[in-house]
Write an enzyme that holds these catalytic residues in place. Structure first.
Site, PDB file in Angstrom:
ATOM      1  N   LYS A 144       1.172  -1.454  -0.242  1.00  0.00           N
ATOM      2  CA  LYS A 144       0.024   0.073   0.083  1.00  0.00           C
ATOM      3  C   LYS A 144       0.808   1.443   0.300  1.00  0.00           C
ATOM      4  O   LYS A 144       2.137   1.235   0.346  1.00  0.00           O
ATOM      5  CB  LYS A 144      -0.403  -0.112   1.302  1.00  0.00           C
ATOM      6  N   TYR A 168     -12.232  -2.283  -4.292  1.00  0.00           N
ATOM      7  CA  TYR A 168     -13.092  -2.126  -2.776  1.00  0.00           C
ATOM      8  C   TYR A 168     -14.870  -2.184  -2.390  1.00  0.00           C
ATOM      9  O   TYR A 168     -15.441  -1.604  -1.688  1.00  0.00           O
ATOM     10  CB  TYR A 168     -12.789  -1.401  -2.370  1.00  0.00           C
ATOM     11  N   ASN A 194      -2.151   0.475   6.754  1.00  0.00           N
ATOM     12  CA  ASN A 194      -1.430  -0.784   7.472  1.00  0.00           C
ATOM     13  C   ASN A 194      -0.465  -1.886   6.811  1.00  0.00           C
ATOM     14  O   ASN A 194      -0.221  -2.931   6.406  1.00  0.00           O
ATOM     15  CB  ASN A 194      -2.259  -2.056   8.376  1.00  0.00           C
ATOM     16  N   HIS A 235      -1.672  -5.426   1.331  1.00  0.00           N
ATOM     17  CA  HIS A 235      -3.504  -6.252   1.827  1.00  0.00           C
ATOM     18  C   HIS A 235      -3.308  -7.351   1.214  1.00  0.00           C
ATOM     19  O   HIS A 235      -2.438  -7.774   0.220  1.00  0.00           O
ATOM     20  CB  HIS A 235      -3.738  -5.465   0.434  1.00  0.00           C
ATOM     21  N   GLU A 294      -9.216 -11.121  -7.050  1.00  0.00           N
ATOM     22  CA  GLU A 294      -8.503 -10.268  -7.326  1.00  0.00           C
ATOM     23  C   GLU A 294      -7.338 -10.118  -8.518  1.00  0.00           C
ATOM     24  O   GLU A 294      -6.986  -8.960  -8.961  1.00  0.00           O
ATOM     25  CB  GLU A 294      -8.308 -10.022  -5.358  1.00  0.00           C
TER      26      GLU A 294
END
Length: 140
Positions: free
Chosen positions: A11, A51, A114, A117, A128
């Site tokens: 990320k 998302y 964080n 993913h 995905e």
């Protein structure tokens, strides 16, 4: 045990801090192979569609904004039980609850930022991966 593939995203918080190599070393040390990889800047439309499952949740807008705030590294990881292994190595979503040595315990800034993913099931991994990669881009 079955050889599987899973999607991994490094990320914006992690790419901004130049942690791609360190994070990938953790994945590779756990026995996962990178079989596809590209660095990109997600558009709002891409992040929103990816998302979309969270569209009705209160954090959706912030998540999309965060994911377009800087470049990401999209990857396909392959290995024995790759989905579960990747999730174990990533650690809990909340880095305060993540086990020592996991990616999130070592590198995450917060529950939102964080660093990584990962797909949460084999079915989602397949979907995905297809969202971001053509089969010709995956080289085992």
């Amino acid at each position: 045990m079955a050889v599987e593939r899973t999607l991994s995203i490094i990320k914006p918080d992690a790419t901004r801090r130049n942690l791609t190599g360190k994070i990938n070393a953790v994945f590779e040390d756990a026995g996962l192979r990178i079989v596809a990889q590209k660095r990109t800047q997600l558009t709002e439309a891409q992040a929103g569609a990816f998302y979309a499952v969270h569209k009705e949740r209160p954090f959706y807008g912030e998540l999309v904004s965060f994911m377009i705030s800087g470049p990401v590294v999209l990857q396909v990881l392959e290995g024995e039980n790759a989905v579960a292994k990747h999730r174990d190595v990533m650690g809990a979503t909340d880095p305060k609850k993540a086990a020592p040595g996991t990616v999130r315990a070592e590198f995450a800034e917060s529950i939102e930022a964080n660093s990584v993913h990962g797909s949460d099931s084999l079915e989602n991994a397949t979907n995905e991966i297809r969202f971001f990669f053509a089969e010709t881009e995956i080289v085992g």
